[in-house]
Design an enzyme around this catalytic site. Sequence first.
Site, PDB file in Angstrom:
ATOM      1  N   GLU A 103       0.559  -1.058  -0.229  1.00 35.29           N
ATOM      2  CA  GLU A 103       0.379   0.129  -0.401  1.00 35.29           C
ATOM      3  C   GLU A 103       0.797   1.567   0.328  1.00 35.29           C
ATOM      4  O   GLU A 103       0.278   2.283  -0.471  1.00 35.29           O
ATOM      5  CB  GLU A 103      -0.936   0.233   1.605  1.00 35.29           C
ATOM      6  CG  GLU A 103      -2.262  -1.430   0.803  1.00 35.29           C
ATOM      7  CD  GLU A 103      -3.218  -1.160   1.774  1.00 35.29           C
ATOM      8  OE1 GLU A 103      -2.123  -1.611   3.230  1.00 35.29           O
ATOM      9  OE2 GLU A 103      -4.074  -0.975   2.040  1.00 35.29           O
ATOM     10  N   GLU A 123      -3.718  -9.525   3.617  1.00 33.30           N
ATOM     11  CA  GLU A 123      -4.860  -9.138   4.724  1.00 33.30           C
ATOM     12  C   GLU A 123      -5.834 -10.512   5.389  1.00 33.30           C
ATOM     13  O   GLU A 123      -6.188 -10.517   5.938  1.00 33.30           O
ATOM     14  CB  GLU A 123      -5.628  -7.772   4.376  1.00 33.30           C
ATOM     15  CG  GLU A 123      -4.495  -6.917   4.684  1.00 33.30           C
ATOM     16  CD  GLU A 123      -3.340  -6.282   3.436  1.00 33.30           C
ATOM     17  OE1 GLU A 123      -3.725  -7.262   2.567  1.00 33.30           O
ATOM     18  OE2 GLU A 123      -2.669  -5.308   3.481  1.00 33.30           O
TER      19      GLU A 123
END
Length: 684
Positions: A103, A123
């Site tokens: 990210e 995730e």
Amino acid sequence: MTLTIKQIGKIAVVTVDNPPVNALSQAVRQDLWNAAEALDRDPSVDAVVLICAGRTFIAGADVSEFGKPPLPPHLPDLVTRIEKTAKPWVAAIHGSALGGGFEIALGCRFRVASPSASIGLPEVRLGIVPGAGGTVRLPRLAGAALAADMVTSGQPVTALRARAQGLIDAVVEDDLESGTIDFLRLALAQPLPPPLCERYVPAVEASFWETTAKSVALRAKREQAPLRALDCIRKACEYEFEAAMEFERETFLDLRGSPQARALRHVFFAERAAPRPPELRATVPQSIRSAAVIGGGTMGAGIAAALCDAQLPVTLVERDSEALDRGLSNLRAIFESSVKRGKISPDVAEERLAAVTATTDYGALADVDLVIEAVFEDLGVKRDVFARLSAVCRPDTLLATNTSYLDPGQIAADIAHPERFLGLHFFSPAQVMKLLEIVPTPDTAPVTLATGFALARMMNKIPVRAGICDGFIGNRILKVTRAQAERLLLSGAEPQTVDSAMRAFGLPMGPFEAQDLGGLDIAAFQRRAARVRGETPFAPVADRLYALGRFGQKSGGGWYDYDKGDRTPKPSVAVAGIIAAEALATPQRQWSEGEIVDCIVLPMINEAARILDETIAARSEDIDLVQIHGYGFPRFRGGLMHYAETRGLGDIVAILERFAKEGLAEPPCGLLRNSTGSGRFGLP
Ligand code: 3HC
Ligand code: NAI
């Protein structure tokens, strides 16, 4: 400081150094924030390279902070801060850029990587969704379909694939830092691409979301994060950037404290701790550069394939040339199937087979570093094999048995240098299953044990130390699973209702379907051996099925009937008749799905508590790993013991007492009763 800044001409190089994996702890986030502020203010800097020291780029948020109150600067704000810097940043990726690490890279204006690097948003494997803009920026970079695939599967992609898919801008073959600076100098001579927050996602077909949701739900089984992640991607395509970010953050925070996320975090840390048990940290393992396997049957061929996959040269020994041919063709079949499933190329399969020396001559083992025995489950046969190995191998060659039920101490009773002997219990198919039970005898030296764990790391297995008892950790609990499943049948449940209840709980298969797949003959053989030892195993129906030659799928019928060439289990009238005959003396009752699960799982927990109490398992997490990696226990429940603690040990004791009164289970053991106060195993 977790980072350093140096300047090369007008380019600043920010190097994050937060071992072991540069996770984004609060200190790293703060230091990166400060760096962004300072470099924006510095007129001598035109652009910034973000690179990492050590074995990897930033591997994600610091998972150990997830149970604690979040501290600023928050990760989404940091990514936005980097995206909004006045000077363009480029992420220079080596190792893995995962989760929050990727990210951060998405917040940079450019991304370059070493050829061996990989990137991804894993995730969902932790029961959460990306929480710092991953679901919002990735579709703006790669489109909805690729983003949905990456985020809902959690699978990383290699740098070369990422380059082809437009996820990164360049692959740097040589020195990453200087290659990135060269890339940046060229890039700065062109107009800059807009940051991802200013881009839009190309439209997708109206049916895309429904079709994708179906396939994601199928793959996710009962895990909730993958579908919630798909929702986030959909919002990222349909909402403005800010609104989509808000939706993602809400979803992330909602999931972060959920029971599934807690369970998956527990498994994450247990899996990472398992290969390096604290008691062996100071022991240096022997090096293993070559291996041999004795026996090329189901297990031997699988173990040999797994050793080849770990790049070890392997010698396969069989008792005669006919058996050797069979062993080699078993091995060839394993590699062919890997090729068919796209796991390896035909060339790699040939290379792996070429690394195998097949022989019937034990003399070929004079200089091998490790020997794993996988011959018939018979004490005499195994002892004979080890007598021969003991005569031909070097005194420091590690000798291991793959026995399932025999006492490794007895197998090694007469060998020279018993300190180099241990049990290495692989699970079938050995080239696939991750679990490896490591079973030391009282004579096993710490260095031998440490080498067993090092071997597991080489083979990418999850090692768990197990003490010596009938079935070690996993098969000892399996015996209880099967006995309880039969108790249910005798008291009114049917095989199909038991199987479907266990599947609904999250197992890939119910206990009867699993036995039909594996074969009822193996367990019958073990019961016969147990009876010879004076034990009284409980399997009244399975014993009768075995006597009738109903061995499962391979004989056309077991607990279920099977049509020729069809593996779909069909309820069997013959089996129902046998159950009814065996159940004549047992009171019948109605069973709900939940009660069926309790009647199987809670006695498994009871047995596991005994295993812990007898120190057959060193830690309750080890039992969780055995169940997840050896028996398909649902990962999202955190394993058997985590499930028990989450469910409440007091409740479990009460239900087991009720079952015990009705003759449906053993009463709760001492450790289970004594742990109810704390709610944790082993704590009073
Ligand atoms: N947070 C905290 N600790 C971590 C960590 C993380 N994200 N990733 C790894 N560690 C720790 C491990 O627990 C282990 O600790 P130990 O030495 O004390 O046992 C140590 O780092 C080394 O880990 P490995 O043994 O796994 O090292 P490998 O070299 O084999 O693998 C890796 C490296 C591929 C980076 C692997 O560790 C990995 O896959 N890590 C998890 C990555 C991940 O899931 N990232 C996403 C996190 S969630 C997130 O980012 C949310 C965000 O969207 C907001
Ligand atoms: P198998 O019957 O498929 O293979 C045994 C092989 O050993 C045969 O190929 C046989 O020719 C060979 N062999 C016998 N005596 C030999 C000797 N003296 N020298 C060289 N080779 C010899 O058996 P399987 O299923 O592979 O089991 C092997 C061992 O692994 C057993 O101890 C079993 O309990 C254990 N095990 C089996 C599991 C399974 O699911 N099948 C799982 C885990 C362990």
